[in-house]
Scaffold this active site. Structure first.
Site, PDB file in Angstrom:
ATOM      1  N   GLU A 178      10.808   6.094   6.401  1.00 17.08           N
ATOM      2  CA  GLU A 178       9.824   6.265   7.479  1.00 17.08           C
ATOM      3  C   GLU A 178      10.051   5.188   8.538  1.00 17.08           C
ATOM      4  O   GLU A 178      10.056   3.995   8.225  1.00 17.08           O
ATOM      5  CB  GLU A 178       8.405   6.137   6.919  1.00 17.08           C
ATOM      6  CG  GLU A 178       7.352   6.379   7.978  1.00 17.08           C
ATOM      7  CD  GLU A 178       5.919   6.265   7.449  1.00 17.08           C
ATOM      8  OE1 GLU A 178       5.639   5.318   6.690  1.00 17.08           O
ATOM      9  OE2 GLU A 178       5.091   7.110   7.810  1.00 17.08           O
ATOM     10  N   GLU A 238      -3.634   7.523   0.885  1.00 11.13           N
ATOM     11  CA  GLU A 238      -3.072   8.391   1.939  1.00 11.13           C
ATOM     12  C   GLU A 238      -1.948   7.558   2.528  1.00 11.13           C
ATOM     13  O   GLU A 238      -2.195   6.631   3.292  1.00 11.13           O
ATOM     14  CB  GLU A 238      -4.102   8.687   3.032  1.00 11.13           C
ATOM     15  CG  GLU A 238      -5.469   9.108   2.549  1.00 11.13           C
ATOM     16  CD  GLU A 238      -5.497  10.519   2.008  1.00 11.13           C
ATOM     17  OE1 GLU A 238      -4.595  11.297   2.334  1.00 11.13           O
ATOM     18  OE2 GLU A 238      -6.423  10.823   1.235  1.00 11.13           O
ATOM     19  N   CYS A 268       1.534   9.464  10.785  1.00 13.85           N
ATOM     20  CA  CYS A 268       1.985   9.678   9.400  1.00 13.85           C
ATOM     21  C   CYS A 268       2.647  11.033   9.234  1.00 13.85           C
ATOM     22  O   CYS A 268       3.599  11.184   8.486  1.00 13.85           O
ATOM     23  CB  CYS A 268       0.815   9.523   8.439  1.00 13.85           C
ATOM     24  SG  CYS A 268      -0.563  10.609   8.852  1.00 13.85           S
ATOM     25  N   LYS A 322     -11.998  -2.578   5.689  1.00 14.27           N
ATOM     26  CA  LYS A 322     -11.077  -3.575   6.238  1.00 14.27           C
ATOM     27  C   LYS A 322     -10.065  -2.879   7.140  1.00 14.27           C
ATOM     28  O   LYS A 322      -9.140  -2.216   6.677  1.00 14.27           O
ATOM     29  CB  LYS A 322     -10.311  -4.324   5.126  1.00 14.27           C
ATOM     30  CG  LYS A 322      -9.652  -5.580   5.706  1.00 14.27           C
ATOM     31  CD  LYS A 322      -8.367  -5.991   5.061  1.00 14.27           C
ATOM     32  CE  LYS A 322      -7.157  -5.265   5.487  1.00 14.27           C
ATOM     33  NZ  LYS A 322      -6.687  -5.517   6.864  1.00 14.27           N
TER      34      LYS A 322
HETATM   35  P1  NAD Z   1       0.259  -1.019   5.945  1.00 13.14           P
HETATM   36  O1  NAD Z   1       0.419  -0.456   4.586  1.00 13.14           O
HETATM   37  O2  NAD Z   1       1.132  -2.120   6.369  1.00 13.14           O
HETATM   38  O3  NAD Z   1      -1.231  -1.532   6.157  1.00 13.14           O
HETATM   39  C1  NAD Z   1      -2.340  -0.684   5.931  1.00 13.14           C
HETATM   40  C2  NAD Z   1      -3.561  -1.535   5.613  1.00 13.14           C
HETATM   41  O4  NAD Z   1      -3.311  -2.227   4.394  1.00 13.14           O
HETATM   42  C3  NAD Z   1      -3.853  -2.612   6.666  1.00 13.14           C
HETATM   43  O5  NAD Z   1      -5.243  -2.755   6.812  1.00 13.14           O
HETATM   44  C4  NAD Z   1      -3.257  -3.861   6.039  1.00 13.14           C
HETATM   45  O6  NAD Z   1      -3.856  -5.062   6.466  1.00 13.14           O
HETATM   46  C5  NAD Z   1      -3.546  -3.610   4.575  1.00 13.14           C
HETATM   47  N1  NAD Z   1      -2.682  -4.365   3.653  1.00 13.14           N
HETATM   48  C6  NAD Z   1      -1.416  -4.811   3.851  1.00 13.14           C
HETATM   49  N2  NAD Z   1      -0.982  -5.496   2.766  1.00 13.14           N
HETATM   50  C7  NAD Z   1      -1.999  -5.471   1.864  1.00 13.14           C
HETATM   51  C8  NAD Z   1      -2.162  -6.009   0.551  1.00 13.14           C
HETATM   52  N3  NAD Z   1      -1.215  -6.703  -0.052  1.00 13.14           N
HETATM   53  N4  NAD Z   1      -3.335  -5.790  -0.080  1.00 13.14           N
HETATM   54  C9  NAD Z   1      -4.317  -5.075   0.502  1.00 13.14           C
HETATM   55  N5  NAD Z   1      -4.223  -4.567   1.754  1.00 13.14           N
HETATM   56  C10 NAD Z   1      -3.076  -4.754   2.422  1.00 13.14           C
HETATM   57  O7  NAD Z   1       0.358   0.242   6.941  1.00 13.14           O
HETATM   58  P2  NAD Z   1       0.263   0.219   8.519  1.00 13.14           P
HETATM   59  O8  NAD Z   1       1.536  -0.346   9.056  1.00 13.14           O
HETATM   60  O9  NAD Z   1      -1.033  -0.347   8.950  1.00 13.14           O
HETATM   61  O10 NAD Z   1       0.183   1.791   8.830  1.00 13.14           O
HETATM   62  C11 NAD Z   1       1.293   2.615   8.878  1.00 13.14           C
HETATM   63  C12 NAD Z   1       1.417   3.407   7.598  1.00 13.14           C
HETATM   64  O11 NAD Z   1       0.239   4.188   7.385  1.00 13.14           O
HETATM   65  C13 NAD Z   1       2.549   4.417   7.670  1.00 13.14           C
HETATM   66  O12 NAD Z   1       3.265   4.382   6.463  1.00 13.14           O
HETATM   67  C14 NAD Z   1       1.827   5.749   7.846  1.00 13.14           C
HETATM   68  O13 NAD Z   1       2.556   6.870   7.410  1.00 13.14           O
HETATM   69  C15 NAD Z   1       0.605   5.517   7.038  1.00 13.14           C
HETATM   70  N6  NAD Z   1      -0.462   6.466   7.397  1.00 13.14           N
HETATM   71  C16 NAD Z   1      -0.760   7.463   6.526  1.00 13.14           C
HETATM   72  C17 NAD Z   1      -1.735   8.406   6.852  1.00 13.14           C
HETATM   73  C18 NAD Z   1      -2.102   9.510   5.900  1.00 13.14           C
HETATM   74  O14 NAD Z   1      -3.140  10.135   6.096  1.00 13.14           O
HETATM   75  N7  NAD Z   1      -1.316   9.774   4.882  1.00 13.14           N
HETATM   76  C19 NAD Z   1      -2.403   8.306   8.072  1.00 13.14           C
HETATM   77  C20 NAD Z   1      -2.074   7.264   8.938  1.00 13.14           C
HETATM   78  C21 NAD Z   1      -1.095   6.342   8.585  1.00 13.14           C
END
Ligand code: NAD
Length: 495
Positions: free
Chosen positions: A399, A265, A300, A189
């Site tokens: 963040e 992650e 990230c 997803k």
């Molecule tokens: P997010 O947590 O808002 O969303 C990530 C994914 O989770 C999306 O596909 C979203 O639709 C889904 N999601 C949201 N709510 C959900 C729920 N209730 N149940 C299930 N799925 C749900 O994050 P984002 O804004 O897409 O990405 C940014 C974040 O990702 C930042 O915090 C960044 O640091 C992190 N990130 C981490 C890494 C790593 O390797 N550690 C790499 C890239 C990004």
């Protein structure tokens, strides 16, 4: 490298895939609902994309389970799976310009980063993991003479991968390559903010020879498609990249359903620490700028906290401001652009809110500042550097996920380590020193999954990627990533 007009032409010619990919076929969502995918640099709608929910998740889980049990992929030899995944890497190579322009238009990052980072990394991840999978051996336990203890790695079954928008193709690849190589069926997803490239990837996977049902892609919102996957009893492992807030929710969903394993992650607030024995201040300053302004700071591992030893602070800031001036926002399809647009208006508002809070807390804006949003012209923020930052300030602790750098200072090594560790996240850290012993000491003391000495962001398919504390638990890339998608099976044979 193509010119801007060639990239634009390619972008205009693309027919974006916009339906769910289930059991080897594109299909509308069961509800018929869609959501718009928007180009953040122009605010034009690129595609109306199928918005999946529980009904689509049920279909995909059934297809994935059926494929897994039929053994069409799970029981292929590792060498056969390797051959298919290498073909997929070749297809990605053939379609690299199309994939690059898709992510650039879908999430606003510069085309030059797509071509130099995301695509080569994603292709290499498939190649390296595919090449590894027929070199993973089981074990024989050192039991007594009258028994044989076999320990083998088995695929877990159905993996759900939930990924963010900041590196749409690359973050998906880091999950798909090891999960598929290990023989699992996968349901991906992608983020609702950048779902397009992985839909095309799924199609290429079928062309490469991945059997129907083994790779399914469900575009949709987190609270519908994501939550339904995380709560589903038919999902064995949930692999997530995204915010720590959502990561915590996924652990709860797993607890409320079938105790599926959850690999996170998550977010980061990585520190960069520069000691006064660093001889190459120019290079450190240029790296500090790259570490917060590349990909618009939507990284990230962005080093969003910079701590400078007091004696070099002024000299360093002069070099840093000079380096930052090269990152003015521009058209992401222009190969000269080093900083594109933020992913959407909500992200622009979040970044603005943090800049405002820094100003309210008494920090000093050294360059950049509050963005001026002009409707219809994209979501742009100037590279922003904020001095006099204290760890007690909200913008230093949380963040931001935008091009905003907090600069603080320290007197000695102990204080530098204390400041660096005073944060809930523990993803990456960058340390600059010419003193080898100090480099080792500080790397050991810093609480993070990854440390870069005299650099930032280095790594390749051989090195694990991931964090500690609120940055998560799992590791993407390297042989360790395969551990997330396999279970240990022991067989005790009485002789
Ligand atoms: P997010 O947590 O808002 O969303 C990530 C994914 O989770 C999306 O596909 C979203 O639709 C889904 N999601 C949201 N709510 C959900 C729920 N209730 N149940 C299930 N799925 C749900 O994050 P984002 O804004 O897409 O990405 C940014 C974040 O990702 C930042 O915090 C960044 O640091 C992190 N990130 C981490 C890494 C790593 O390797 N550690 C790499 C890239 C990004």
């Amino acid at each position: 490298m193509k010119t801007k007009s060639q990239w634009q032409e390619l972008g205009q010619s693309l027919n974006f895939r916009n339906l769910a990919y289930i059991n080897g076929r594109f299909q509308p969502s069961a509800s018929g609902e869609t959501f718009p995918s928007i180009n953040p640099a122009t605010e034009e709608v690129l595609a109306e994309v199928a918005s999946c929910d529980q009904a689509d998740v049920d279909l995909a889980v059934t297809a994935a389970r059926k494929a897994f049990q039929a053994g069409v992929w799970s029981r292929k030899s590792p060498a056969e799976r390797k051959a298919v995944l290498l073909r997929l890497a070749d297809l990605m190579e053939q379609h690299r310009d199309e994939l690059a322009v898709t992510d650039t238009m879908d999430m606003g990052k510069s085309i030059s980063e797509m071509v130099s980072i995301d695509l080569p990394d994603s292709i290499d991840c498939f190649r390296w993991t595919a090449e590894s999978i027929d070199k993973v051996y089981g074990e024989i336990a050192p039991t007594g003479n009258d028994t044989l203890g076999l320990i083998s790695h088995e695929p877990v079954g159905v993996v759900a991968a939930i990924t963010p928008w900041n590196y749409p193709l690359m973050m998906a690849t880091w999950k798909l390559a090891p999960a598929l190589a290990a023989g699992n069926s996968v349901i991906l997803k992608p983020s609702e903010k950048s779902p397009l490239s992985v839909l095309r990837l799924a199609e290429l996977a079928t062309e490469a020879g991945i059997p129907d049902g083994v790779l399914n892609v469900l575009p949709g919102y987190g609270h519908t498609a994501g939550k339904a996957l995380a709560l589903h009893h038919g999902v064995d492992v949930l692999a997530f990249t995204g915010s720590s807030r959502v990561g915590g929710m996924l652990m709860e969903y797993a607890g409320q359903s079938n105790l599926k394993k959850v690999w996170l992650e998550a977010g980061g607030k990585s520190p960069m620490v520069v000691f006064d024995d660093c001889s190459n201040i120019e290079k450190a300053a240029q790296t500090a700028a790259a570490a917060i302004f590349s990909n618009q700071g939507e990284v990230c591992i962005a080093c969003s906290r910079l701590y400078l030893q007091r004696s070099i602070k002024d000299r360093f800031l002069t070099a840093l401001l000079e380096a930052a001036s090269a990152y003015q926002g521009g058209d992401p399809l222009d190969p000269d652009t080093r900083m594109g647009a933020l992913v959407d208006k909500a992200q622009l508002d979040t970044v603005s809110r943090y800049i405002k809070s820094a100003m309210d807390d008494g920090a000093t804006v050294l360059t950049g500042g509050l963005p001026e949003y002009i409707p219809g012209r994209g979501f742009y923020v100037e590279p922003t550097i904020i001095g006099d930052a204290k760890n007690s300030m909200t913008f230093v602790q949380e963040e931001i996920f935008g091009p905003v750098l907090a600069v603080g200072e320290f007197d000695d090594e102990a204080e530098a380590i204390e400041l660096a560790n005073d944060n809930r996240y523990g993803l990456g850290a960058s340390v600059w020193t010419d003193n080898l012993s100090r480099a080792h000491r500080v790397s050991r003391e810093i609480q993070s999954g990854m440390v870069w000495v005299n650099g930032w962001g280095g790594g390749d398919s051989t090195m694990p990627f991931g964090g500690v504390k609120a940055s998560g638990n799992g590791r993407d890339k390297s042989l360790h990533s395969i551990e997330k998608y396999t279970d240990l099976k022991t067989v005790w044979i009485s002789l």
